[in-house]
Design an enzyme around this catalytic site. Sequence first.
Site, short mmCIF file in Angstrom:
data_model
loop_
_atom_site.label_atom_id
_atom_site.label_comp_id
_atom_site.label_asym_id
_atom_site.label_seq_id
_atom_site.Cartn_x
_atom_site.Cartn_y
_atom_site.Cartn_z
CB SER A 1 35.57 35.16 37.86
OG SER A 1 33.91 34.86 38.74
CE LYS A 2 36.03 32.82 45.53
NZ LYS A 2 34.84 32.27 46.90
NE ARG A 3 30.38 34.94 39.06
CZ ARG A 3 30.85 35.54 40.47
NH1 ARG A 3 30.69 35.66 41.54
NH2 ARG A 3 31.24 36.50 40.21
CG ASP A 4 35.90 33.52 34.39
OD1 ASP A 4 35.09 33.87 34.16
OD2 ASP A 4 36.87 34.27 34.69
#
Length: 522
Positions: free
Chosen positions: A278-281
């Site tokens: 994910s972009k948030r990882d």
Amino acid sequence: MTEAAKTEESVTENHEHVKPELPKDVRVRFCPSPTGIPHVGMVRTALFNWSEARHTGGTFVFRIEDTDAQRDSEESFNQIIEALQWLGIDWDEGVGVGGPDGPYRQSERGEIYENVAQKLLEAGYAYESFSTSEEIEARNEAAGRPKAFGYDGYDRNLTEEQKAAFRAEGRKPALRIRMPDEDITFNDLIRGDITFKAGSVPDYVIVRPNGDPLYTLTNPVDDALMRINVVLRGEDLLSSTPRQIVLYRYLMELGIAKEMPLFGHLPYVMGQGNKKLSKRDPESNLFLHREHGFIKEGLLNYLALLGWSIAPDRDIFSMDEMVEKFDVRDVKANPARFDIDKAISINAEHIRMLEPLDFLERSVPYLFRDGVVSAESWDALTDREREILTAAAPLVQPRVRLLGEVAGMVGSLLSDADYIAPEADAKKQLKASAGEVLDAAIAALDAVPESEWKTDNLHETLNKALVEDGGYKPRLAFGPVRVAMSGRRVSPPLFESMEIVGKPVSIARLRNLREHLPEIQG
């Protein structure tokens, strides 16, 4: 069932396929949306497109898809530019470079999309749709379908009277593309023949009721007008490909597109727990990797391995070597896993390949950030700092994996402190014999003249005093001395470090650690 789920159910892939021939004049593009910090999936897409262009002698176009005013930001746009420039991914046409097909930001191409949409409408390839999402859901429910089944084609054949009645209510229409009732098949450069069954992709919106064009229109229109003939993008966009193919057919009929591009869908990048990254990882954040001390050569090398390899059993290569060998048709369709340990290991190999001065110049910003040197650039350092770092480079460069680790290795060499408090893991090296070891080391080293304070002599002196005469095993003999010199369990080679630091500071550190031992061990 959602439209995406219907699409997935209706897709068939044939991986045993003859690879399509690439065009003679390859034109690829990288077209990110500026909606966040650049992530590794985005960069991998840029890298593969760039490599294909450079390998074939083709053209790499860079444009920005910034029509989503609520999500797009100028900060993200600037970060994308910064990321590409840091990595050395250059482009032939596009943002900041210019070219024959500009402007290269979608937010500046509104009239183009408006004109194309009007032509599609006039030709009957698109039609006005007045249905609201609530009405579509209600009709699905009434027909015994799941509410979220998707658009049902209700507005396809509205009469002029019906349209007028909707407008009288104050409604404004969206524009939808009229999908043909036939299977859509294409030969994916990576996945082989892919077929989307007839009826699996509903008529889709290209312009919102407020007049805003959607990705489903702007992306293929830009590709057509910029003569993109090879589209390399992420697997997550595969479900939109039949829409693009149909729209391309219409654009070709209208004389707007010259040819149908070839499509290749790059495999997913998976993160922890085998979930899509994910972009948030944290592993996804490009600038976080740079902050930790990845160098561009190491990071690009690793990202290239996420779906491609230069040769069996070979992981380390330069970008020049990648360009020489890269062919997108060799990319594997299976998902690739982002392994941070392997990425760091590959980065370490590339750090070791740097010229010593290059290694030092790249390290200085990290050293300045961590407060161990006086300036942010090599030329601005003091003569003494440059002298110490030059002496330390061959000791440190083979031992660090990330540039962010350099400060911990050289901090004690640059410091003139006569006592460095041991870190927690270093304290564990101070066994019961540490006091006796330090006493013996101080006595032996005190007798060494400063003129003979050299690596080999220091090694010989301490080895005789502690191992041969003292009877201590090397780990117990040299561990306390190492802790005294650096405060760390892992440090540059001990005797070389002592030579760099010099006799007065070395002796002072040994004495002060000896003095603090009771409280450390207590």
